[in-house]
Write an enzyme that holds these catalytic residues in place. Structure first.
Site, PDB file in Angstrom:
ATOM      1  N   HIS A  36      94.443  29.068  49.295  1.00 51.00           N
ATOM      2  CA  HIS A  36      93.430  30.108  49.051  1.00 51.00           C
ATOM      3  C   HIS A  36      93.729  30.885  47.780  1.00 51.00           C
ATOM      4  O   HIS A  36      93.209  31.967  47.594  1.00 51.00           O
ATOM      5  CB  HIS A  36      93.370  31.108  50.213  1.00 51.00           C
ATOM      6  N   GLU A  44      80.606  22.420  51.346  1.00 52.74           N
ATOM      7  CA  GLU A  44      80.477  22.973  49.990  1.00 52.74           C
ATOM      8  C   GLU A  44      79.798  22.014  49.017  1.00 52.74           C
ATOM      9  O   GLU A  44      78.939  22.414  48.234  1.00 52.74           O
ATOM     10  CB  GLU A  44      81.850  23.386  49.438  1.00 52.74           C
TER      11      GLU A  44
END
Lengths: 335, 326
Positions: free
Chosen positions: B129, B60
């Protein structure tokens, strides 16, 4: 290489050394603030690599030790010095300082203080260049210390998978701030680290500009011709500390003396003198001319330039003239 | 007009902007061949090819950095980060680079890129998450942060974000991707700035952003049954924040509830309360109320998860408190 070009290159390196020394003096006089990282000792790397690239056309990006990379890319020395002075006429209008020189007019895309951050930015410049098809490559200069960041591994992988035209130049000066490479890094030879990413790589003497130029030529031809990344490592040494607050307590006087014998300016001037290209008197004259230019033009410009205006503090955070079609603001009915 | 799902709206914006300008590219994990975790780029790989719909490795920080570098030389990347939790890995390039390059170059280099990422809790995804983090991006000078509450804004704001010259973080929500809304078939843009009054009212202002605007609307329905007229404000943009619209609404209703899915400390609600205190303190008839998540990592267990996150009832109860009814 023509003698006049050899003389020019020697002059450039002497100029960069003098420029950095003068930054040091200005720092001691408290004319320059923040952190200051000087390039003295490593001049052959940036000068040699960019001599073989297309400065002003190719994208160049580096870390915080960025003055010389900016200068060799074509950023005006007056503006670089004015930036150190925090002046409105500086490369970054006084908003960046020593570590953040930018000059997009010559495609010098910046100096960055986060170690390893320029790796992905460089790959992005290359991706953009490839997409636009205007023939640029990206050249990323970083030290050996940066290779221990995650961005090194992530970016080497993507640059390789996506065939990005980027040259990674590792200036291995053996010290990550004050920690020797043998104490921080499992492999001393940095070029070996990219073989896991299926990337071409090589290692060379970074104290001899002729060696640098020859190696850089091959690497740049490869990157431009094949549109693929290449990792080139130059063994070099910084003569000063990491920054101004560094007493160099982590290395010995003997080690410094050994490297100083390989001073890139001395190595090159000896060679040119031996070849009859230049004399001691020529070099003396050159140094005098440089001193004069630095003092009476560059420093004078920086000293006399205006400070940024206080009322401009909040300019440049976002686009100062945004298009209302995209920005709005949204108007509620009846408001 | 056609009923369009949130994910379809995002997909359509990608498609139109990529057709309009070849400098627009999209990058992210699984967005190409696999069509995207939320289908937001489905079918576009076949249409635009691997050079423009770029499947990235799971890196990322650096693929975001590559997008930033590309934006510095005229590209307009749309970067998908699969979960806002993963955006934490990219904070260096987002916060230290994208948000600061324009400023530290004295305005000489822009980073016109878009980062899309879902932030919020949904279906027992547990702590790693379920982050929201709007407050963190909201506190970073040099970014725009927007939170489309439905397909119309998801489409129109993404199109504006692509064309705008600043780095824009678009915070979506797992629970909204299948949400549907009537949407014009002709092209349109929605401005990035400005709060929207989505329901007019006179007795109390309910302020939300992102998914929790729908909680405010639900609470407003319940309040209406009690004879209370609630105004619902969708902030839409967290940075910059439309303090003017907040002020006008509070000056009209004199009572306010702020609904946020983030935890409260140093949060969106705290910022808005501060703005209200500074801008219209004397218009208040009662203390402002924050409805927010519990200050815990989001639990897996469904009952605990539900308890940790605000719902319509929580906003309704918050409103009753602001109204002095409980």
């Amino acid at each position: 290489m023509k003698p006049e070009d050899q003389k020019r290159l020697l002059r450039e390196m002497i100029f960069y050394r003098r420029f950095e020394d003068r930054c040091f003096e200005a720092y001691m006089e408290r004319k320059v603030g923040g952190f200051l990282h000087l390039y003295s000792g490593q001049e052959a790397v940036a000068t040699g690599v960019l001599e073989r690239a297309k400065p002003g056309h190719d994208y160049v990006i580096t870390g915080y030790r960025d003055h010389v990379h900016a200068l060799k890319s074509g950023a005006p020395a007056r503006e670089v010095m004015a930036e150190l002075y925090g002046k409105e006429t500086g490369s970054s209008k006084g908003r960046g300082g020593s570590m953040h020189i930018f000059d997009p007019t010559v495609n010098f895309m910046g100096g960055y203080a986060l170690v390893g951050q320029p790796f992905p930015l460089a790959a992005g410049l290359a991706l953009g260049a490839k997409h636009r098809g205007e023939g640029q490559i990206a050249i990323c200069f970083l030290g050996d210390g940066a290779n221990n960041q995650g961005t090194f591994h992530e970016t080497m992988n993507m640059a390789s998978v996506w065939n990005l035209p980027v040259l990674f130049v590792c200036e291995n000066n053996e010290y990550a701030i004050g920690t020797h490479i043998d104490r921080s890094t499992a492999v001393r030879d940095q070029y070996k680290r990219v073989c896991g990413y299926n990337m071409e790589a090589s290692q060379h003497d970074g104290m001899d500009i002729d060696v640098v130029m020859e190696a850089a030529s091959k690497a740049i031809d490869y990157v431009r011709g094949e549109s693929k990344p290449y990792f080139i490592e130059f063994m070099t040494y910084r003569f000063r500390g990491h920054s101004m607050s560094d007493a160099k307590s982590y290395r010995t006087k003997e080690e410094e003396a050994e490297w100083e014998k390989r001073d890139p300016i001395k190595v090159y001037s000896r060679r040119l003198k031996k070849a009859g290209v230049i004399s001691d008197a020529d070099i003396k004259a050159m140094e005098k001319e440089i001193d004069d230019e630095v003092e009476n033009d560059i420093i004078k410009f920086a000293e006399e330039s205006p400070e940024p205006k206080i009322e401009d503090l909040t300019r440049y955070v976002l686009d100062d003239n945004p298009d209302p079609r995209w920005i709005g603001p949204l108007v509620n009915e009846g408001e | 007009m056609a009923e369009t799902a949130y994910w379809e709206a995002i997909r359509r914006a990608h498609d139109e902007e990529m057709a309009n300008d070849k400098m627009v590219i999209a990058m992210g994990e699984d967005i190409g061949v696999a069509g995207g975790t939320y289908k937001a780029t489905s079918g576009l790989f076949d249409k635009y090819g691997p050079e423009r719909i770029i499947d990235t490795p799971i890196s990322e920080n650096s693929y975001t950095g590559i997008g930033i570098g590309a934006s510095m030389v005229g590209m307009r990347p749309i970067i998908e980060i699969m979960s806002i939790n993963f955006a934490l890995l990219a904070l260096d390039t987002i916060v230290n680079a994208a948000a600061k390059i324009r400023y530290m170059s004295g305005g000489r280099i822009a980073c016109p890129l878009v980062i899309r990422t879902p932030g919020g809790t949904a279906h027992q995804l547990a702590a790693q998450h379920s982050a929201r983090l709007a407050r963190m991006f909201m506190s970073t000078a040099g970014l725009r942060v927007v939170t489309p509450r439905g397909p119309v804004d998801a489409y129109g704001m993404l199109k504006s974000a692509v064309r705008c010259n600043d780095p824009v973080v678009i915070i979506e929500h797992e629970r909204m991707y299948n949400m549907k809304e009537e949407m014009p078939e002709e092209e349109f843009f929605r401005p990035l700035e400005g709060a929207e009054i989505v329901r007019r009212g006179t007795d109390i202002t309910l302020i939300g952003y992102n998914y929790n605007v729908h909680l405010c609307l639900g609470a407003a329905d319940k309040l209406a049954k009690d004879g209370i007229s609630a105004e619902v404000l969708d902030l839409r943009s967290l940075k910059p924040l439309d303090r003017e619209t907040i002020r006008r609404s509070v000056e009209k209703t004199h009572r306010v509830v702020i609904a946020e899915e983030d935890e409260a400390p140093v949060g969106v609600g705290a910022e808005i309360m501060a703005a209200i205190n500074e801008d219209c303190f004397f218009a208040l008839d009662a203390q402002p109320i924050r409805v927010h998540a519990a200050d815990v990592p989001v639990p897996y267990n469904a009952r605990l998860e539900k308890e940790a996150i605000p719902d319509v009832e929580d906003v309704y109860q918050g409103a009753l408190k602001a109204l002095g009814k409980i």
